[in-house]
Design an enzyme around this catalytic site. Structure first.
Site, short mmCIF file in Angstrom:
data_model
loop_
_atom_site.label_atom_id
_atom_site.label_comp_id
_atom_site.label_asym_id
_atom_site.label_seq_id
_atom_site.Cartn_x
_atom_site.Cartn_y
_atom_site.Cartn_z
N SER A 181 -10.92 -72.99 -48.71
CA SER A 181 -10.85 -71.63 -48.22
C SER A 181 -9.47 -71.28 -47.64
CB SER A 181 -11.96 -71.41 -47.19
OG SER A 181 -12.11 -70.06 -46.86
N ASP A 402 -18.63 -67.86 -56.30
CA ASP A 402 -17.96 -67.45 -55.06
C ASP A 402 -17.21 -66.14 -55.31
OD1 ASP A 402 -16.61 -67.30 -52.62
OD2 ASP A 402 -15.03 -68.66 -53.28
N HIS A 458 -18.99 -71.10 -52.12
CA HIS A 458 -17.83 -71.27 -51.23
C HIS A 458 -18.27 -72.16 -50.06
CE1 HIS A 458 -13.98 -69.61 -49.63
NE2 HIS A 458 -14.52 -69.91 -48.46
#
Length: 481
Positions: A181, A402, A458
């Protein structure tokens, strides 16, 4: 005379101990058991603190798990959480760590811990680092609580240098900087710091081999602007809504001028279609209107005698509601705030009050610098370009469900590196089933492997742990996925 000499020597040793206690720039503890896990841990877990910064006034906490295979030869990983400002405990329990939290029985005071059969510690030594002022890391003064993208990278480089000095047996192991991320911003900065330090002749010389980033934020303009094309490709937006939005906004969906009423109107229709979709995995139920983990931090603290405890999501409270993944993360809040857990981890008393998963510096689109954090790097594309001139390996992973930082944006910036194509788009397999798709690139001594994970969110490691373990195992061994 002999008695006097022994007395002087003992006094000297006593003074040395006192000095070490008063200035503990590095401390470590071997943890043999943890509340919630039956018996002794079947792997080697070390926790500790390393002080960094110009005055050593930023204190970083870490969990280190030795490889369960061959710690002498296996790679060394340091795991950087996203956020910024998030603890690595979620990664430790729900993504790549050796333990998982059992959450079906919400009546237990201490959540059950179970072994994770797909832990990356099966094949690597892993340092889980709590970023500055997140998790159990802390600052010694309000001034040093302030942080930024560039500072975080410098602190991590200092941490690695000191940690390796205290663990010299791992200096020769190939080191990979890894994470997910928002670490797509910080990891390239850390890698750059290491290359710069090695070229300057700093000791110890760090054996940097490469980096792994999952579902990364790399370039804010690219990654945020590809959310709408991604939503269209997966049938969350109609052709008409997408084409209208694309035409009226000229492909710019983030920094929209207030005077562009047609774009504003088109984006309102987009919001209507997407606001109730879970951004981190488009097929899973959404927990709150704010789908980031920040929303869970607003829950009230329990009034029990344990002043740091956090209430579990009782089945009665969730009656009639769908299961939500984010509710399971509450168990890290519960576990980390149990006093017996803190004692087992050897957490310094008085340094951290209530443990939280992510602090208020957690990044969201359009957010400006906070009082405590400066988002001073908007893109790390130039860093990736610089690495193409190094002897370096990169593995970039994207969960294909995601929408936060989709594979479309990642493919976009990889193309911008203008690398040689070594292998074109093709499926990769686990147990004779398609686990995702991959392609590989190179330039001189630099190689980059890009892989999607089918039905991954994610981050992909959390949703498809078996597949991701197989992926990194092959990649570490320099095999095709």
């Amino acid at each position: 005379m002999k008695f006097f000499s022994k007395f002087i020597f003992r006094v000297f040793l006593f003074i040395v101990v006192l000095l070490n206690l008063s200035n503990p720039s590095f401390s470590q503890t071997i943890v043999r058991a943890l509340p919630g896990f039956p018996g002794d841990l079947p792997f080697k877990l070390e926790t500790g603190y390393v002080e960094v910064g110009e005055r050593e006034d930023v204190v970083l906490f870490y969990y280190f798990v030795e490889s369960e295979r061959n710690p002498t030869d296996d790679p060394l990983l340091i795991w950087i959480a996203g956020g910024p400002g998030c603890s690595t405990l979620r990664s430790f329990f729900f993504q790549i760590g050796p333990l998982t939290i059992e959450y079906p029985d919400a009546s237990k005071e201490i959540p059950d811990l179970h072994l994770n059969p797909y832990s990356w510690t099966k094949l690597a030594n892993v340092i889980f680092l709590d970023a500055p002022t997140s998790g159990f890391s802390y600052a010694k003064s309000p001034e040093t609580y302030k942080n930024s993208d560039t500072l975080s990278a410098k602190y991590t480089y200092q941490f690695l240098s000191k940690w390796l000095q205290k663990h010299p047996k791992f200096i020769s192991n190939p080191l990979y900087i890894t994470g997910i991320s928002y670490s797509g911003i910080t990891i390239p900065l850390i890698v750059q710091e290491i290359f710069n330090g090695n070229e300057a002749g700093n000791e110890p010389r760090i054996n940097i081999a490469g980096y792994i980033i999952g579902n990364p934020l790399t370039d804010r303009k690219i990654d945020f602007n590809t959310r709408i094309p991604y939503a269209h490709q997966v049938a969350l937006l109609s052709d008409e809504i997408y084409e209208s939005t694309k035409a009226n906004c000229n492909g710019e969906y983030v920094n929209v001028q207030a005077s562009n009423k047609l774009c504003q109107s088109a984006l309102e229709k987009v919001d209507e279609c997407l606001e109730n979709v879970y951004i981190y995995h488009i097929l899973e139920p959404i927990c709150t209107s704010d789908s980031s983990t920040r929303s869970l931090l607003q829950k009230k603290i329990s009034s029990s005698t344990n002043k740091y405890s956090v209430p579990l999501p009782r089945a009665a409270k969730l009656k009639g509601q769908q299961w939500c993944r984010e509710n399971t993360y509450l168990y890290t809040d519960v576990w980390a705030n149990i006093l017996s857990v803190r004692k087992a981890l050897n957490i310094r008393e008085g340094t951290i009050g209530k443990w939280v998963r992510c602090n208020t510096d957690h990044y969201v689109i359009g957010k400006n610098d906070t009082v405590n954090y400066a988002y001073d790097v908007s893109s790390t594309l130039d860093n990736h370009r610089n690495f193409t001139k190094k002897n370096c390996r990169a593995l970039i992973i994207s969960g294909d469900h995601d929408m936060a930082f989709s594979h479309l944006g990642t493919k976009h910036w990889i193309r911008d590196l203008h690398l040689n194509v070594d292998s074109t788009w093709a499926p990769w397999f686990v147990k004779q089933q398609v686990a995702g798709y991959t392609e590989s690139f190179s330039h001189d001594d630099f190689t980059l492997t890009f892989a999607t994970v089918k039905d991954g969110g994610h981050a992909a490691q959390e949703f498809k742990p078996e597949e991701c373990l197989a992926m990194v195992s092959r990649w570490f061994d320099h095999n095709r996925l």
